[in-house]
Design an enzyme around this catalytic site. Structure first.
Site, PDB file in Angstrom:
ATOM      1  N   ARG A  19     103.771  48.560  29.708  1.00 50.36           N
ATOM      2  CA  ARG A  19     105.221  48.163  29.126  1.00 50.36           C
ATOM      3  C   ARG A  19     106.202  49.278  29.303  1.00 50.36           C
ATOM      4  O   ARG A  19     107.397  48.901  29.384  1.00 50.36           O
ATOM      5  CB  ARG A  19     104.922  47.792  27.801  1.00 50.36           C
ATOM      6  CG  ARG A  19     103.901  46.484  27.453  1.00 50.36           C
ATOM      7  CD  ARG A  19     103.842  46.286  25.973  1.00 50.36           C
ATOM      8  NE  ARG A  19     102.979  47.383  25.312  1.00 50.36           N
ATOM      9  CZ  ARG A  19     102.929  47.536  24.005  1.00 50.36           C
ATOM     10  NH1 ARG A  19     103.496  46.616  23.239  1.00 50.36           N
ATOM     11  NH2 ARG A  19     102.319  48.600  23.676  1.00 50.36           N
ATOM     12  N   SER A  46     107.724  44.825  20.274  1.00 45.93           N
ATOM     13  CA  SER A  46     106.524  44.806  20.912  1.00 45.93           C
ATOM     14  C   SER A  46     106.626  44.666  22.401  1.00 45.93           C
ATOM     15  O   SER A  46     105.894  45.060  22.887  1.00 45.93           O
ATOM     16  CB  SER A  46     105.622  43.483  20.484  1.00 45.93           C
ATOM     17  OG  SER A  46     106.383  42.221  20.890  1.00 45.93           O
ATOM     18  N   GLU A  67     110.330  30.133  21.353  1.00 48.39           N
ATOM     19  CA  GLU A  67     109.938  30.236  22.724  1.00 48.39           C
ATOM     20  C   GLU A  67     110.792  29.186  23.642  1.00 48.39           C
ATOM     21  O   GLU A  67     111.180  29.408  24.722  1.00 48.39           O
ATOM     22  CB  GLU A  67     108.620  30.217  22.837  1.00 48.39           C
ATOM     23  CG  GLU A  67     108.198  31.624  22.346  1.00 48.39           C
ATOM     24  CD  GLU A  67     107.852  31.604  20.624  1.00 48.39           C
ATOM     25  OE1 GLU A  67     107.837  32.648  20.286  1.00 48.39           O
ATOM     26  OE2 GLU A  67     108.104  30.477  20.265  1.00 48.39           O
ATOM     27  N   PHE A  92     102.446  33.204  23.660  1.00 44.21           N
ATOM     28  CA  PHE A  92     103.421  32.219  23.114  1.00 44.21           C
ATOM     29  C   PHE A  92     104.531  31.532  24.186  1.00 44.21           C
ATOM     30  O   PHE A  92     104.683  30.534  24.077  1.00 44.21           O
ATOM     31  CB  PHE A  92     104.162  32.846  21.944  1.00 44.21           C
ATOM     32  CG  PHE A  92     103.068  33.302  20.922  1.00 44.21           C
ATOM     33  CD1 PHE A  92     102.169  32.607  20.574  1.00 44.21           C
ATOM     34  CD2 PHE A  92     103.313  34.672  20.232  1.00 44.21           C
ATOM     35  CE1 PHE A  92     101.252  33.192  19.464  1.00 44.21           C
ATOM     36  CE2 PHE A  92     102.416  34.961  19.432  1.00 44.21           C
ATOM     37  CZ  PHE A  92     101.411  34.196  18.970  1.00 44.21           C
ATOM     38  N   ARG A 176      99.457  45.535  27.986  1.00 42.16           N
ATOM     39  CA  ARG A 176      99.503  46.438  27.014  1.00 42.16           C
ATOM     40  C   ARG A 176      98.288  47.495  26.900  1.00 42.16           C
ATOM     41  O   ARG A 176      98.643  48.586  26.308  1.00 42.16           O
ATOM     42  CB  ARG A 176      99.326  45.303  25.686  1.00 42.16           C
ATOM     43  CG  ARG A 176      99.644  46.078  24.107  1.00 42.16           C
ATOM     44  CD  ARG A 176      99.201  45.158  23.280  1.00 42.16           C
ATOM     45  NE  ARG A 176      99.520  45.773  21.958  1.00 42.16           N
ATOM     46  CZ  ARG A 176     100.857  45.523  21.073  1.00 42.16           C
ATOM     47  NH1 ARG A 176     101.624  44.614  21.725  1.00 42.16           N
ATOM     48  NH2 ARG A 176     101.060  45.879  20.043  1.00 42.16           N
TER      49      ARG A 176
END
Length: 322
Positions: A19, A46, A67, A92, A176
């Site tokens: 990230r 995040s 979303e 999501f 991640r």
């Protein structure tokens, strides 16, 4: 690989959160091109986009936990000449907004870059609702969508640069879970092109994303046993490098695929479909065969045979069947 590639046993190398490479690349691209914007679903933290928000406050659109709206807004921005990078947890983004991805982005051929953050089982302790093991399979079924699964921070940044410069829809998985560097700094991402990260003529291991370094570690173990495994990195699941897969099927005893995704319809499925059509051979698919339970991402990968030991054992088993 070029001489500037990281050296030494893969397991001993420092590890990095992709990230960080993602957000640096996005900021660099935004600095160069005023058309680039970020679109998020209340996921600034995040997605590690705080610095981007500070540097470009008028170019980060936060739609809240919505979303479907997020993808629709991105499609509208693309229609207006912007280049939106949509940043949201992959579970999501791809599940809740699948219709918008299909109709507003892929079918409409909008220049939208979907960035699935923390994919696979990165949210391990939050359990099956947050695991994103189906995203690749869902998106493979949608026409007109490039699917990219980078294996390290260098490849993540390179995929971002390619996406920004290339017209059309794309999905990029942004890991991640920390991974070691595999590629040299001058690595150039080419869609539909596999990379031979380790040569060998006995058996082939095809992998990508967070599992690629584990596949390389497995190959190191196999070499100690006198088995030379070819390790192919397959950063684009769609389009797949058919030639590399068929060559591996012809030149080695069989293929093991390993990925942080469901065993149905992902990289393993794409490889199996390819060999059935072009050159049948033994294919063993390592992935997630069920709703994965709660647990750390590393624990879950090991549980489903994607530790270096597990991948090596699968390759040995395949060779025993020849």
């Amino acid at each position: 690989m070029p001489a500037t590639a990281p050296q030494g046993p893969i397991s001993d190398r420092p590890r990095f959160d992709c990230r960080n490479a993602y957000v640096k690349a996005l900021a660099d691209l935004a600095q160069e091109d005023h058309r680039i914007v970020g679109v998020v679903n209340d996921s600034v933290g995040s997605s590690k986009l705080d610095a981007f928000k500070k540097a470009f406050p008028d170019r980060l659109i936060n739609v809240g936990i919505a979303e479907q709206d997020m993808v629709g807004v991105a499609a509208g921005l693309a229609n207006g000449g912007r280049i939106p990078f949509v940043s949201a947890a992959s579970s999501f983004l791809t599940a809740r907004a699948l219709e918008q991805i299909k109709a507003d982005v892929a079918y409409s051929n909008r220049n939208v870059k979907l960035c699935g953050m923390s994919p696979g089982m990165a949210y391990g302790e939050l359990g099956p609702t947050h695991h994103s093991i189906e995203d690749i399979a869902w998106l493979r079924a949608i026409d007109n969508m490039t699917i990219i699964v980078p294996a390290d921070p260098v490849e993540t940044a390179a995929a971002m640069r390619w996406a920004a410069a290339t017209e059309g829809p794309a999905f990029i998985r942004v890991s991640r879970m920390s991974v070691p560097e595999i590629y040299p700094e001058d690595y150039e991402f080419v869609p539909g092109k596999a990379i031979t990260v380790r040569d060998g003529d006995d058996v082939t291991i095809i992998s990508n994303g967070t599992v690629l370094w584990r596949a390389l570690a497995a190959a190191e173990q196999l070499a100690a046993d006198g088995i030379e495994a070819r390790v192919l990195s397959m950063p684009t699941v769609k389009p797949l490098d058919v030639d590399a897969v068929v060559t591996a099927a012809r030149e080695t005893a069989g293929i093991v695929t390993a990925e942080e995704a469901t065993v149905a319809g992902g990289l393993g499925g794409a490889v199996a479909e390819t060999v059935v059509r072009h050159h049948p051979t033994r294919v063993d698919i390592l992935g997630v065969p069920e709703f994965a339970p709660t647990g750390s991402a590393g624990f879950l990968l090991d549980r489903y045979g994607m530790s270096p030991d597990g991948i090596a054992d699968k390759a040995r088993g395949l060779m025993r069947r020849t």
